[in-house]
Design a protein around this motif. Structure first.
Motif, PDB file in Angstrom:
ATOM      1  N   THR A   1       0.963  -1.134  -0.023  1.00 53.47           N
ATOM      2  CA  THR A   1       0.095   0.033  -0.062  1.00 53.47           C
ATOM      3  C   THR A   1       0.605   1.226  -0.088  1.00 53.47           C
ATOM      4  N   ARG A   2       1.964   1.258   0.833  1.00 53.16           N
ATOM      5  CA  ARG A   2       2.810   2.168   0.822  1.00 53.16           C
ATOM      6  C   ARG A   2       3.339   2.650  -0.441  1.00 53.16           C
ATOM      7  N   GLN A   3       3.794   1.693  -1.152  1.00 51.45           N
ATOM      8  CA  GLN A   3       4.391   1.666  -2.507  1.00 51.45           C
ATOM      9  C   GLN A   3       3.566   2.303  -3.496  1.00 51.45           C
ATOM     10  N   SER A   4       2.218   1.695  -3.332  1.00 49.66           N
ATOM     11  CA  SER A   4       1.309   2.184  -4.415  1.00 49.66           C
ATOM     12  C   SER A   4       0.968   3.559  -4.110  1.00 49.66           C
ATOM     13  N   VAL A   5       0.997   4.020  -2.673  1.00 43.16           N
ATOM     14  CA  VAL A   5       0.919   5.673  -2.517  1.00 43.16           C
ATOM     15  C   VAL A   5       1.892   6.280  -3.008  1.00 43.16           C
ATOM     16  N   GLU A   6       3.237   5.848  -2.780  1.00 42.07           N
ATOM     17  CA  GLU A   6       4.245   6.642  -3.094  1.00 42.07           C
ATOM     18  C   GLU A   6       4.321   6.642  -4.735  1.00 42.07           C
ATOM     19  N   THR A   7       4.170   5.761  -5.621  1.00 43.95           N
ATOM     20  CA  THR A   7       3.872   5.532  -7.005  1.00 43.95           C
ATOM     21  C   THR A   7       2.918   6.619  -7.174  1.00 43.95           C
ATOM     22  N   LEU A   8       1.671   6.665  -6.673  1.00 46.69           N
ATOM     23  CA  LEU A   8       0.592   7.560  -7.078  1.00 46.69           C
ATOM     24  C   LEU A   8       1.142   9.022  -6.861  1.00 46.69           C
ATOM     25  N   THR A   9       1.803   9.339  -5.761  1.00 47.40           N
ATOM     26  CA  THR A   9       2.162  10.640  -5.241  1.00 47.40           C
ATOM     27  C   THR A   9       3.065  11.054  -6.228  1.00 47.40           C
ATOM     28  N   ALA A  10       3.981  10.328  -6.566  1.00 51.88           N
ATOM     29  CA  ALA A  10       5.013  10.771  -7.768  1.00 51.88           C
ATOM     30  C   ALA A  10       4.434  11.026  -9.080  1.00 51.88           C
ATOM     31  N   ALA A  11       3.441  10.280  -9.285  1.00 56.19           N
ATOM     32  CA  ALA A  11       2.784  10.548 -10.486  1.00 56.19           C
ATOM     33  C   ALA A  11       1.881  11.762 -10.453  1.00 56.19           C
ATOM     34  N   LEU A  12       1.112  12.112  -9.308  1.00 53.24           N
ATOM     35  CA  LEU A  12       0.333  13.204  -9.242  1.00 53.24           C
ATOM     36  C   LEU A  12       1.556  14.486  -9.230  1.00 53.24           C
ATOM     37  N   ASP A  13       2.656  14.369  -8.545  1.00 53.24           N
ATOM     38  CA  ASP A  13       3.522  15.427  -8.425  1.00 53.24           C
ATOM     39  C   ASP A  13       4.029  15.788 -10.018  1.00 53.24           C
ATOM     40  N   VAL A  14       4.203  14.724 -10.702  1.00 54.21           N
ATOM     41  CA  VAL A  14       4.461  15.157 -12.487  1.00 54.21           C
ATOM     42  C   VAL A  14       3.210  15.710 -13.010  1.00 54.21           C
ATOM     43  N   LYS A  15       2.009  15.160 -12.679  1.00 54.38           N
ATOM     44  CA  LYS A  15       0.897  15.760 -13.341  1.00 54.38           C
ATOM     45  C   LYS A  15       0.652  17.324 -13.047  1.00 54.38           C
ATOM     46  N   ASN A  16       1.050  17.549 -11.637  1.00 53.89           N
ATOM     47  CA  ASN A  16       0.845  18.758 -11.157  1.00 53.89           C
ATOM     48  C   ASN A  16       1.897  19.787 -11.775  1.00 53.89           C
ATOM     49  N   ARG A  17       3.185  19.006 -11.981  1.00 62.04           N
ATOM     50  CA  ARG A  17       4.139  20.117 -12.354  1.00 62.04           C
ATOM     51  C   ARG A  17       3.795  20.695 -13.772  1.00 62.04           C
ATOM     52  N   GLU A  18       3.314  19.480 -14.475  1.00 58.32           N
ATOM     53  CA  GLU A  18       2.661  19.742 -16.168  1.00 58.32           C
ATOM     54  C   GLU A  18       1.554  20.613 -16.201  1.00 58.32           C
ATOM     55  N   SER A  19       0.645  20.502 -15.134  1.00 53.79           N
ATOM     56  CA  SER A  19      -0.541  21.519 -15.017  1.00 53.79           C
ATOM     57  C   SER A  19       0.015  22.996 -14.564  1.00 53.79           C
TER      58      SER A  19
END
Length: 132
Positions: free
Chosen positions: A53-71
Motif C-alpha cells: 500500500t505504501r509503495q502504491s501511495v508513493e507511486t501515485l504521489t510521484a505521478a500526481l507530482d508530475v501531473k501537477n508540475r505539467e498542469s
C-alpha cells in the motif's frame, strides 16, 4: 493420620505441588507461544500488505507530482498566452477603431455627393478607400 502423613511428607507434597504448578505454567506458556507465533505471522503479513500500500501511495504521489508540475507549466503558458493575446487584441482594437473612423469619414464624404450611377467617384474618395 492425615496430619501425620502431611507432617512426614510435607516436603515431597510441596515439591509435587510445585511440579504441578510448573507443568501448568509450561502448558500455558506453550499455548501463549502458539498464539504469539500466530500473532507474529499475522503481523508480518499485515506489514507486507502495508508495504504494498505504501509503495502504491508513493507511486501515485510521484505521478500526481508530475501531473501537477505539467498542469502548472500549462497554466503558466496559458497566462503568458493570455497576456500576449491581450496585447494582440489591444492592437487589433486600435486598428479597428482607426478603420471604423476611416469608414465613417468615407460615409460622410459619400453623403456629400449626389447619387448618380453614371458619375465617377471623386479622387479623394478613391484615395481614402486604398488600404482598407
Amino acid at each position: 493420620m492425615t496430619l501425620a502423613l502431611l507432617s512426614r511428607y510435607w516436603r515431597e507434597l510441596g515439591l509435587a505441588f510445585l511440579a504441578v504448578i510448573i507443568c501448568g505454567m509450561v502448558l500455558l506458556d506453550a499455548r501463549h507461544a502458539s498464539q504469539r507465533d500466530k500473532a507474529r505471522a499475522e503481523l508480518a503479513a499485515e506489514q507486507a500488505r502495508h508495504a504494498v500500500t505504501r509503495q502504491s501511495v508513493e507511486t501515485l504521489t510521484a505521478a500526481l507530482d508530475v501531473k501537477n508540475r505539467e498542469s502548472e507549466a500549462r497554466a503558466k503558458a496559458y497566462e503568458e498566452s493570455k497576456a500576449a493575446n491581450a496585447k494582440a487584441i489591444a492592437e487589433l482594437d486600435q486598428r479597428y477603431k482607426a478603420t471604423a473612423s476611416r469608414v465613417e469619414a468615407l460615409r460622410a464624404m459619400a453623403k456629400q455627393f449626389p447619387a448618380n450611377p453614371a458619375c465617377r467617384a471623386p479622387a479623394a474618395l478613391l484615395a481614402q478607400l486604398e488600404g482598407l
